[in-house]
Design a protein around this motif. Structure first.
Motif, PDB file in Angstrom:
ATOM      1  N   ASP A  82       3.242  26.643   3.981  1.00 20.35           N
ATOM      2  CA  ASP A  82       4.536  27.231   4.321  1.00 20.35           C
ATOM      3  C   ASP A  82       5.528  26.102   4.596  1.00 20.35           C
ATOM      4  OD1 ASP A  82       6.217  29.476   4.803  1.00 20.35           O
ATOM      5  OD2 ASP A  82       5.970  29.219   6.968  1.00 20.35           O
ATOM      6  N   GLU A  83       6.817  26.377   4.405  1.00 20.84           N
ATOM      7  CA  GLU A  83       7.888  25.390   4.623  1.00 20.84           C
ATOM      8  C   GLU A  83       7.636  24.120   3.800  1.00 20.84           C
ATOM      9  OE1 GLU A  83      10.537  26.291   6.034  1.00 20.84           O
ATOM     10  OE2 GLU A  83       9.959  27.943   7.341  1.00 20.84           O
ATOM     11  N   ALA A  84       7.215  24.307   2.557  1.00 17.11           N
ATOM     12  CA  ALA A  84       6.824  23.193   1.686  1.00 17.11           C
ATOM     13  C   ALA A  84       7.978  22.270   1.330  1.00 17.11           C
ATOM     14  CB  ALA A  84       6.168  23.722   0.413  1.00 17.11           C
ATOM     15  N   GLN A  85       9.208  22.711   1.531  1.00 14.48           N
ATOM     16  CA  GLN A  85      10.340  21.827   1.255  1.00 14.48           C
ATOM     17  C   GLN A  85      10.297  20.578   2.131  1.00 14.48           C
ATOM     18  OE1 GLN A  85      10.714  24.862   2.668  1.00 14.48           O
ATOM     19  NE2 GLN A  85      11.995  24.696   4.484  1.00 14.48           N
ATOM     20  N   PHE A  86       9.621  20.652   3.274  1.00 16.22           N
ATOM     21  CA  PHE A  86       9.584  19.539   4.220  1.00 16.22           C
ATOM     22  C   PHE A  86       8.451  18.546   3.973  1.00 16.22           C
ATOM     23  CE2 PHE A  86      11.533  22.841   7.210  1.00 16.22           C
ATOM     24  CZ  PHE A  86      12.833  22.450   6.925  1.00 16.22           C
ATOM     25  N   VAL A  87       7.594  18.792   2.977  1.00 19.13           N
ATOM     26  CA  VAL A  87       6.512  17.845   2.715  1.00 19.13           C
ATOM     27  C   VAL A  87       7.047  16.620   1.977  1.00 19.13           C
ATOM     28  CG1 VAL A  87       4.756  19.669   2.717  1.00 19.13           C
ATOM     29  CG2 VAL A  87       5.718  18.890   0.542  1.00 19.13           C
ATOM     30  N   THR A  88       6.275  15.574   1.961  1.00 21.88           N
ATOM     31  CA  THR A  88       6.663  14.327   1.294  1.00 21.88           C
ATOM     32  C   THR A  88       6.089  14.278  -0.122  1.00 21.88           C
ATOM     33  OG1 THR A  88       4.681  13.159   2.027  1.00 21.88           O
ATOM     34  CG2 THR A  88       6.604  13.106   3.520  1.00 21.88           C
ATOM     35  N   LYS A  89       6.561  13.321  -0.880  1.00 20.00           N
ATOM     36  CA  LYS A  89       6.023  13.106  -2.232  1.00 20.00           C
ATOM     37  C   LYS A  89       4.521  12.848  -2.156  1.00 20.00           C
ATOM     38  CE  LYS A  89       6.401  10.059  -6.239  1.00 20.00           C
ATOM     39  NZ  LYS A  89       7.037   8.851  -6.800  1.00 20.00           N
ATOM     40  N   GLU A  90       4.101  12.036  -1.197  1.00 18.54           N
ATOM     41  CA  GLU A  90       2.682  11.704  -1.057  1.00 18.54           C
ATOM     42  C   GLU A  90       1.859  12.948  -0.740  1.00 18.54           C
ATOM     43  OE1 GLU A  90       5.205   9.987   0.505  1.00 18.54           O
ATOM     44  OE2 GLU A  90       5.131   8.284  -0.890  1.00 18.54           O
ATOM     45  N   GLN A  91       2.408  13.850   0.058  1.00 13.83           N
ATOM     46  CA  GLN A  91       1.682  15.075   0.384  1.00 13.83           C
ATOM     47  C   GLN A  91       1.583  15.985  -0.842  1.00 13.83           C
ATOM     48  OE1 GLN A  91       4.119  16.028   3.762  1.00 13.83           O
ATOM     49  NE2 GLN A  91       2.676  15.123   5.219  1.00 13.83           N
ATOM     50  N   VAL A  92       2.620  16.043  -1.662  1.00 16.33           N
ATOM     51  CA  VAL A  92       2.537  16.820  -2.906  1.00 16.33           C
ATOM     52  C   VAL A  92       1.486  16.192  -3.815  1.00 16.33           C
ATOM     53  CG1 VAL A  92       3.768  17.624  -4.962  1.00 16.33           C
ATOM     54  CG2 VAL A  92       4.918  17.659  -2.740  1.00 16.33           C
ATOM     55  N   GLU A  93       1.420  14.870  -3.870  1.00 17.54           N
ATOM     56  CA  GLU A  93       0.374  14.204  -4.650  1.00 17.54           C
ATOM     57  C   GLU A  93      -1.006  14.600  -4.134  1.00 17.54           C
ATOM     58  OE1 GLU A  93       1.700  10.145  -4.135  1.00 17.54           O
ATOM     59  OE2 GLU A  93       2.497  10.092  -6.178  1.00 17.54           O
ATOM     60  N   PHE A  94      -1.144  14.726  -2.807  1.00 23.00           N
ATOM     61  CA  PHE A  94      -2.424  15.150  -2.233  1.00 23.00           C
ATOM     62  C   PHE A  94      -2.750  16.585  -2.649  1.00 23.00           C
ATOM     63  CE2 PHE A  94      -5.251  16.678   1.161  1.00 23.00           C
ATOM     64  CZ  PHE A  94      -6.253  15.732   1.042  1.00 23.00           C
ATOM     65  N   PHE A  95      -1.738  17.442  -2.719  1.00 25.41           N
ATOM     66  CA  PHE A  95      -1.966  18.816  -3.194  1.00 25.41           C
ATOM     67  C   PHE A  95      -2.514  18.798  -4.625  1.00 25.41           C
ATOM     68  CE2 PHE A  95       1.868  20.313  -0.435  1.00 25.41           C
ATOM     69  CZ  PHE A  95       1.126  20.134   0.722  1.00 25.41           C
ATOM     70  N   THR A  96      -1.998  17.882  -5.464  1.00 23.63           N
ATOM     71  CA  THR A  96      -2.507  17.805  -6.841  1.00 23.63           C
ATOM     72  C   THR A  96      -3.968  17.349  -6.844  1.00 23.63           C
ATOM     73  OG1 THR A  96      -1.716  15.547  -7.290  1.00 23.63           O
ATOM     74  CG2 THR A  96      -0.204  17.376  -7.801  1.00 23.63           C
ATOM     75  N   HIS A  97      -4.332  16.485  -5.901  1.00 25.90           N
ATOM     76  CA  HIS A  97      -5.736  16.067  -5.759  1.00 25.90           C
ATOM     77  C   HIS A  97      -6.607  17.270  -5.402  1.00 25.90           C
ATOM     78  CE1 HIS A  97      -9.375  14.258  -4.153  1.00 25.90           C
ATOM     79  NE2 HIS A  97      -9.084  14.738  -2.951  1.00 25.90           N
ATOM     80  N   ILE A  98      -6.137  18.098  -4.464  1.00 22.87           N
ATOM     81  CA  ILE A  98      -6.907  19.286  -4.066  1.00 22.87           C
ATOM     82  C   ILE A  98      -7.126  20.196  -5.278  1.00 22.87           C
ATOM     83  CG2 ILE A  98      -6.836  21.402  -2.671  1.00 22.87           C
ATOM     84  CD1 ILE A  98      -5.302  19.795  -0.537  1.00 22.87           C
ATOM     85  N   VAL A  99      -6.064  20.381  -6.067  1.00 20.97           N
ATOM     86  CA  VAL A  99      -6.142  21.264  -7.238  1.00 20.97           C
ATOM     87  C   VAL A  99      -6.994  20.652  -8.343  1.00 20.97           C
ATOM     88  CG1 VAL A  99      -4.781  22.271  -9.119  1.00 20.97           C
ATOM     89  CG2 VAL A  99      -3.955  22.419  -6.758  1.00 20.97           C
ATOM     90  N   ASP A 100      -6.684  19.417  -8.735  1.00 24.02           N
ATOM     91  CA  ASP A 100      -7.317  18.807  -9.902  1.00 24.02           C
ATOM     92  C   ASP A 100      -8.734  18.319  -9.655  1.00 24.02           C
ATOM     93  OD1 ASP A 100      -4.915  19.269 -11.189  1.00 24.02           O
ATOM     94  OD2 ASP A 100      -4.202  17.216 -10.956  1.00 24.02           O
ATOM     95  N   ASP A 101      -8.981  17.730  -8.486  1.00 20.23           N
ATOM     96  CA  ASP A 101     -10.283  17.130  -8.226  1.00 20.23           C
ATOM     97  C   ASP A 101     -11.226  18.047  -7.452  1.00 20.23           C
ATOM     98  OD1 ASP A 101      -9.349  14.812  -9.499  1.00 20.23           O
ATOM     99  OD2 ASP A 101      -8.518  14.038  -7.617  1.00 20.23           O
ATOM    100  N   LEU A 102     -10.664  18.836  -6.516  1.00 21.35           N
ATOM    101  CA  LEU A 102     -11.504  19.714  -5.700  1.00 21.35           C
ATOM    102  C   LEU A 102     -11.550  21.137  -6.248  1.00 21.35           C
ATOM    103  CD1 LEU A 102     -10.422  18.531  -2.128  1.00 21.35           C
ATOM    104  CD2 LEU A 102     -12.151  17.562  -3.660  1.00 21.35           C
ATOM    105  N   GLU A 103     -10.673  21.433  -7.207  1.00 22.10           N
ATOM    106  CA  GLU A 103     -10.597  22.730  -7.860  1.00 22.10           C
ATOM    107  C   GLU A 103     -10.336  23.869  -6.870  1.00 22.10           C
ATOM    108  OE1 GLU A 103     -13.886  23.252 -10.525  1.00 22.10           O
ATOM    109  OE2 GLU A 103     -13.425  21.397 -11.602  1.00 22.10           O
ATOM    110  N   VAL A 104      -9.433  23.590  -5.911  1.00 17.01           N
ATOM    111  CA  VAL A 104      -8.997  24.590  -4.939  1.00 17.01           C
ATOM    112  C   VAL A 104      -7.511  24.833  -5.190  1.00 17.01           C
ATOM    113  CG1 VAL A 104      -8.642  25.082  -2.476  1.00 17.01           C
ATOM    114  CG2 VAL A 104     -10.700  23.846  -3.222  1.00 17.01           C
TER     115      VAL A 104
END
Length: 193
Positions: A82-104
């Motif tokens: 929630d309130e994702a507008q406040f996350v940083t570029k690095e945190q969005v990169e971490f979200f891609t790790h969760i999706v791509d590497d952890l398949e969540v």
């Protein structure tokens, strides 16, 4: 296949209510979804995620999510931000790790633009990297679609100031682009603060 979602909308488009309903849908099906929000948002209590409709649930901070072990994250069937507008570029990169590497799957809810109609950092990178981008709709006082977040001060729309000022209905109103540019609050006139 897991995806990174960005569901954006202007103020009042039920983003948080939507996030809480999605979390509940996972729960109803015997699945686990992790609710997270950035530390900057403490309006409703430390880690409480609350919608304007009164729905609420405890979550954790995004900053704590990035410190979790991958094995802990994999215990969840979905991460909801929630309130994702406040996350940083690095945190969005971490979200891609969760999706791509952890398949969540990671489902992010937030504003696309601020009160100056400029992208937030988190929104910018979610617009760039999300697998699926969806707009949650709301309407202006005139009935047209509202995609502008007008900041109100002393009953008038203002266009200058800090990008981040926490607030709700007393500070912001959603307007269509025409009425945002005109500063026309129509029947949404706010009382003096």
């Amino acid at each position: 296949m897991a995806k990174l979602y960005f569901r954006h909308g202007a103020m009042g488009s039920s983003k948080t209510a939507n996030a809480l309903m999605v979390e509940y849908n996972y729960y109803e099906r015997g699945k686990r979804a992790l609710l997270v929000k950035p530390k900057i948002d403490t309006r409703d209590g430390k880690t409480v995620i609350r919608s304007r409709m009164g729905l609420e649930k405890e979550g954790i901070f995004v900053e704590d999510l990035v410190e979790m072990e991958d094995s802990e994250i994999k215990k969840y069937d979905c991460v909801i931000v929630d309130e994702a507008q406040f996350v940083t570029k690095e945190q969005v990169e971490f979200f891609t790790h969760i999706v791509d590497d952890l398949e969540v799957p990671v489902i992010c809810y937030g504003l696309r633009v601020d009160f100056k109609h400029e992208l937030f950092e988190g929104s910018k990178w979610l617009m760039a990297w999300a697998d699926k981008i969806e707009e949650l709709k709301t309407v202006c006082w005139c009935g047209k679609g509202a995609n502008c977040n007008a900041r109100i001060h002393n009953g008038k729309v203002i266009y200058d100031g800090e990008q981040i000022v926490m607030g709700g209905n007393e500070t912001y109103v959603s307007l269509c682009r025409k009425h945002y540019l005109e500063g026309n609050l129509g029947n949404n006139e706010k009382k003096e603060m």
